[in-house]
Design a protein around this motif. Structure first.
Motif, PDB file in Angstrom:
ATOM      1  N   ALA A  22       0.840  -1.209   0.000  1.00  0.00           N
ATOM      2  CA  ALA A  22       0.000   0.000   0.000  1.00  0.00           C
ATOM      3  C   ALA A  22       0.872   1.255   0.000  1.00  0.00           C
ATOM      4  O   ALA A  22       0.599   2.221  -0.732  1.00  0.00           O
ATOM      5  CB  ALA A  22      -0.926  -0.005   1.214  1.00  0.00           C
ATOM      6  N   ARG A  26       0.899   4.161  -2.881  1.00  0.00           N
ATOM      7  CA  ARG A  26       0.694   5.592  -2.578  1.00  0.00           C
ATOM      8  C   ARG A  26       1.904   6.406  -3.021  1.00  0.00           C
ATOM      9  O   ARG A  26       1.766   7.506  -3.574  1.00  0.00           O
ATOM     10  CB  ARG A  26       0.427   5.774  -1.089  1.00  0.00           C
ATOM     11  N   ARG A  27       3.116   5.841  -2.816  1.00  0.00           N
ATOM     12  CA  ARG A  27       4.321   6.590  -3.199  1.00  0.00           C
ATOM     13  C   ARG A  27       4.349   6.814  -4.704  1.00  0.00           C
ATOM     14  O   ARG A  27       4.601   7.907  -5.208  1.00  0.00           O
ATOM     15  CB  ARG A  27       5.579   5.813  -2.769  1.00  0.00           C
ATOM     16  N   ALA A  29       1.797   6.737  -6.720  1.00  0.00           N
ATOM     17  CA  ALA A  29       0.689   7.618  -7.106  1.00  0.00           C
ATOM     18  C   ALA A  29       1.082   9.084  -6.908  1.00  0.00           C
ATOM     19  O   ALA A  29       0.873   9.927  -7.791  1.00  0.00           O
ATOM     20  CB  ALA A  29      -0.551   7.270  -6.282  1.00  0.00           C
ATOM     21  N   ALA A  30       1.678   9.386  -5.757  1.00  0.00           N
ATOM     22  CA  ALA A  30       2.085  10.771  -5.466  1.00  0.00           C
ATOM     23  C   ALA A  30       3.106  11.251  -6.496  1.00  0.00           C
ATOM     24  O   ALA A  30       3.014  12.370  -7.016  1.00  0.00           O
ATOM     25  CB  ALA A  30       2.667  10.851  -4.058  1.00  0.00           C
ATOM     26  N   LEU A  56      -5.308  -0.241   1.915  1.00  0.00           N
ATOM     27  CA  LEU A  56      -5.478   1.038   1.201  1.00  0.00           C
ATOM     28  C   LEU A  56      -6.698   1.786   1.741  1.00  0.00           C
ATOM     29  O   LEU A  56      -6.646   2.998   2.003  1.00  0.00           O
ATOM     30  CB  LEU A  56      -5.642   0.783  -0.296  1.00  0.00           C
ATOM     31  N   HIS A  60      -6.732   5.318   3.703  1.00  0.00           N
ATOM     32  CA  HIS A  60      -7.565   6.445   3.225  1.00  0.00           C
ATOM     33  C   HIS A  60      -8.388   7.014   4.379  1.00  0.00           C
ATOM     34  O   HIS A  60      -8.448   8.231   4.582  1.00  0.00           O
ATOM     35  CB  HIS A  60      -8.488   5.944   2.107  1.00  0.00           C
ATOM     36  N   ALA A  64      -4.421   9.117   4.751  1.00  0.00           N
ATOM     37  CA  ALA A  64      -3.207   8.932   3.938  1.00  0.00           C
ATOM     38  C   ALA A  64      -3.369   9.687   2.615  1.00  0.00           C
ATOM     39  O   ALA A  64      -4.492   9.874   2.120  1.00  0.00           O
ATOM     40  CB  ALA A  64      -2.962   7.447   3.678  1.00  0.00           C
ATOM     41  N   ARG A  65      -2.291  10.111   2.073  1.00  0.00           N
ATOM     42  CA  ARG A  65      -2.267  10.829   0.799  1.00  0.00           C
ATOM     43  C   ARG A  65      -1.417  10.075  -0.226  1.00  0.00           C
ATOM     44  O   ARG A  65      -0.451   9.416   0.164  1.00  0.00           O
ATOM     45  CB  ARG A  65      -1.674  12.250   1.014  1.00  0.00           C
ATOM     46  N   ARG A  67      -5.381  10.847  -1.590  1.00  0.00           N
ATOM     47  CA  ARG A  67      -6.658  10.208  -1.328  1.00  0.00           C
ATOM     48  C   ARG A  67      -6.980   9.274  -2.480  1.00  0.00           C
ATOM     49  O   ARG A  67      -6.602   9.523  -3.628  1.00  0.00           O
ATOM     50  CB  ARG A  67      -7.743  11.279  -1.187  1.00  0.00           C
ATOM     51  N   LEU A  68      -7.671   8.177  -2.175  1.00  0.00           N
ATOM     52  CA  LEU A  68      -7.999   7.190  -3.216  1.00  0.00           C
ATOM     53  C   LEU A  68      -9.117   7.685  -4.126  1.00  0.00           C
ATOM     54  O   LEU A  68      -9.319   7.149  -5.220  1.00  0.00           O
ATOM     55  CB  LEU A  68      -8.398   5.863  -2.566  1.00  0.00           C
TER      56      LEU A  68
END
Ligand code: 6PG
Length: 256
Positions: A22, A26-27, A29-30, A56, A60, A64-65, A67-68
């Protein structure tokens, strides 16, 4: 680069594996949103990803960022069973129940294969068109930021099963195939699409996967390469997130 050259991340157990996977999603995605304004991800099917999906969704809920439900994230599936979305076998249904029912991303960002349609070939071609449109491939090979894959104990990935003609498809991006034992119809990404991704990430857990993983990570592959060994991103990263049970080894010293 074959599985033997993948970046291997060994987590002590399935819960730790889900957290590490997860965090990786997220990493990436950012990074994609920051550098390209968008993150395109294809989720794996089967049962292993459920722990990742729940992690995930939990992240969220904890803020966490990113956002999904970020409208810059586009969700796809790397394969699907030819069933309705509310069928217990549906890969979309697994993610919907674990994440999207609560998170509710914009419908324009959740790209489900119309797997329940009568004309499966039409659904496969429609999905290809959606991928090409959303990824703005302009006639070139579409490039996903991340494609997640599971690993079958026979070495299959997505719904690319050993000896299936779909393994050797060189032009199409999504094809209809079938499960070798049950004959059940499936949709699958092809290897040209998978190998064009910026990153392909395997998520493998449980002692039952130890033999096939050991074979894939062995220095030399005896006999025909398995579909999983044909996952060789041309320019992208190849990562393999496994738990200690599947790896048959303790977690990395600095592993999650
Ligand atoms: C599917 C998957 C398939 C899966 C492997 C591992 O639709 O079944 O895409 O490739 O990832 O079979 O499945 P498990 O996670 O259930 O072991």
């Amino acid at each position: 680069m074959t599985m033997r050259r993948a970046q291997l991340v060994v987590a002590r157990d399935q819960a730790t594996l889900a957290k590490a996977a997860a965090a990786e999603l997220r990493r990436r995605a950012a990074e994609a949103i920051s550098s390209r304004g968008r993150f395109t991800v294809a989720l794996a099917g089967g049962s292993t990803p459920r722990a990742l999906f729940l992690e995930l969704a939990d992240g969220h809920a904890r803020g966490a960022r990113p956002r999904l439900d970020d409208p810059r994230i586009h969700w796809f599936w790397s394969d699907e069973r030819a069933v309705a979305p509310d069928h217990p076998e549906s890969n979309f249904g697994l993610a919907w129940n674990a994440i999207f029912e609560a998170v509710r991303p914009p419908t324009a960002c959740v790209h489900r294969i119309e797997a329940e349609a009568d004309d499966l070939e039409q659904s496969a071609r429609a999905y290809e068109a959606t991928i090409e449109r959303v990824l703005e491939s302009n006639g070139m090979r579409p490039v996903f930021d991340v494609i997640w894959l599971g690993l079958g104990s026979d070495g299959h990935v997505a719904s690319l099963f050993p000896e299936s003609p779909a393994v050797f498809e060189a032009r199409r991006h999504v094809v209809v195939t079938q499960h070798p034992q049950t004959g059940a119809a499936r949709f699958t990404f092809t290897l040209p699409l998978i190998n064009a991704a910026r990153a392909v990430i395997f998520l493998v857990a449980g002692e039952g996967k130890r033999p096939v993983l050991a074979r894939l990570l062995a220095p030399e592959i005896a006999g025909e390469p398995l579909p999983a060994n044909l996952v060789q991103p041309e320019n992208g990263d190849l990562l393999c997130f496994v738990d200690a049970e599947a790896a048959g080894a303790p977690p990395d010293r600095d592993g999650p």
